[in-house]
Design a protein around this motif. Structure first.
Motif, PDB file in Angstrom:
ATOM      1  N   ASN A  40      74.775  13.365 -48.782  1.00 38.50           N
ATOM      2  CA  ASN A  40      76.072  13.193 -49.459  1.00 38.50           C
ATOM      3  C   ASN A  40      77.054  14.234 -48.945  1.00 38.50           C
ATOM      4  O   ASN A  40      76.698  15.400 -48.796  1.00 38.50           O
ATOM      5  N   GLY A  41      78.274  13.807 -48.694  1.00 38.55           N
ATOM      6  CA  GLY A  41      79.316  14.727 -48.274  1.00 38.55           C
ATOM      7  C   GLY A  41      79.200  15.174 -46.830  1.00 38.55           C
ATOM      8  O   GLY A  41      79.866  16.115 -46.402  1.00 38.55           O
ATOM      9  N   SER A  42      78.357  14.486 -46.040  1.00 31.09           N
ATOM     10  CA  SER A  42      78.122  14.942 -44.664  1.00 31.09           C
ATOM     11  C   SER A  42      79.158  14.420 -43.679  1.00 31.09           C
ATOM     12  O   SER A  42      79.150  14.807 -42.507  1.00 31.09           O
ATOM     13  N   GLY A  43      80.028  13.498 -44.130  1.00 31.96           N
ATOM     14  CA  GLY A  43      81.095  13.027 -43.248  1.00 31.96           C
ATOM     15  C   GLY A  43      80.936  11.601 -42.748  1.00 31.96           C
ATOM     16  O   GLY A  43      81.667  11.175 -41.850  1.00 31.96           O
ATOM     17  N   LYS A  44      80.022  10.840 -43.343  1.00 35.97           N
ATOM     18  CA  LYS A  44      79.775   9.465 -42.873  1.00 35.97           C
ATOM     19  C   LYS A  44      81.010   8.581 -43.077  1.00 35.97           C
ATOM     20  O   LYS A  44      81.457   7.896 -42.157  1.00 35.97           O
ATOM     21  N   SER A  45      81.548   8.592 -44.316  1.00 39.75           N
ATOM     22  CA  SER A  45      82.738   7.775 -44.591  1.00 39.75           C
ATOM     23  C   SER A  45      83.918   8.256 -43.759  1.00 39.75           C
ATOM     24  O   SER A  45      84.723   7.454 -43.273  1.00 39.75           O
ATOM     25  N   THR A  46      83.999   9.563 -43.598  1.00 36.99           N
ATOM     26  CA  THR A  46      85.084  10.138 -42.798  1.00 36.99           C
ATOM     27  C   THR A  46      85.030   9.599 -41.377  1.00 36.99           C
ATOM     28  O   THR A  46      86.056   9.235 -40.788  1.00 36.99           O
ATOM     29  N   LEU A  47      83.821   9.518 -40.825  1.00 39.10           N
ATOM     30  CA  LEU A  47      83.671   8.999 -39.460  1.00 39.10           C
ATOM     31  C   LEU A  47      84.170   7.552 -39.381  1.00 39.10           C
ATOM     32  O   LEU A  47      84.918   7.186 -38.464  1.00 39.10           O
TER      33      LEU A  47
END
Ligand SMILES: Nc1ncnc2c1ncn2[C@@H]1O[C@H](COP(=O)(O)OP(=O)(O)OP(=O)(O)O)[C@@H](O)[C@H]1O
Length: 241
Positions: A40-47
């Motif tokens: 969680n919060g690792s940047g997947k959606s951001t990518l």
């Protein structure tokens, strides 16, 4: 870029000056099926937002072919279902790139929408308001919209979250169909078993790139000490991912 759908070059993405995902370099092959994994919060959606062009790079670049058509499905929790629209309205939004938002639909458009509704198991539910759909039905309608978009690059953010097992299976079948049609499909997903069983390639992030390659290799690399090679060596040596 012919055999590459998306190329990331030292890409850093974030919000209001804070980087959420740092310095990612690599390529997604055209026609590949890739899982994006990480805590969680690792940047997947951001990518995904960066690839979709919703979020501009803080530095580096993200390139897709000039004629790429991108379909992006955000997390279902980010979408407002109280909007006064029905299933048909939602699915027909997939046509906007071809027809604009206010044009009358042609016969072939109505056919395209009808075929998509059959494919997701929602035939006959065209007039149902979005607010009356179950979570699974809503996700099916969103997949129908993606089908109608006829995109070459499909980005799905946690499409299996909080939906019933039958819908998960039906959506997996659609993803495999898109893969068989040589579309490039990138899916943020949490369930490692689904990743291992259905996704040939995996990109693992945790604020930066952790590992990127064939899924079995990435899953093994996950167990390795932190200093392992980020890219699957054989493929990287053979000319990139
Ligand atoms: N709109 C935003 N404004 C500011 N910070 C944000 C925003 N969206 C995400 N972040 C932050 O960016 C980091 C990465 O978030 P992101 O949503 O990409 O992670 P994720 O791996 O998709 O998480 P999850 O699995 O929980 O959905 C997190 O620290 C998050 O708090």
């Amino acid at each position: 870029m012919t055999d590459i759908a998306v190329h990331l070059e030292d890409l850093t993405l974030g919000y209001e000056g804070h980087a959420a995902l740092n310095a990612i370099t690599g390529s997604v092959r055209a026609g590949s099926l890739t899982a994006v994994v990480g805590p969680n919060g690792s940047g997947k959606s951001t990518l995904l937002k960066g690839i979709a062009g919703i979020l501009q790079p803080q530095s580096g670049s993200c390139r897709t072919a000039a004629d790429a058509r991108i379909a992006y499905l955000p997390q279902i929790s980010e979408l407002d279902r109280s909007f006064p629209a029905n299933v048909y309205d939602l699915v027909s939004l997939g046509l906007w790139q071809d027809r604009g938002l206010l044009r009358r639909h042609r016969r072939e458009d109505r056919l395209r929408i009808a075929e998509a509704l059959v494919a997701v198991g929602l035939a006959g539910m065209e007039k149902k308001p979005l607010s009356a759909l179950s979570g699974g039905q809503f996700q099916r309608a969103l997949f129908a919209r993606v089908m109608v978009q006829d995109a070459s690059i499909i980005l799905l953010d946690e499409p299996f979250n909080a939906i019933d097992a039958a819908t998960v299976q039906a959506m997996l079948e659609l993803i495999k169909r898109w893969h068989a049609q040589a579309r490039t499909v990138i899916v943020v997903i949490h369930d490692p078993e689904l990743v291992s069983r259905h996704f040939p390639e995996t990109l693992m992030v945790n604020g930066t790139l952790v590992a990127w390659g064939e899924t079995q290799w990435v899953m093994r690399a996950r167990q390795a000490p932190p200093a392992f090679c980020q890219h699957e060596p054989a493929r990287f040596a053979a000319g990139g991912r």
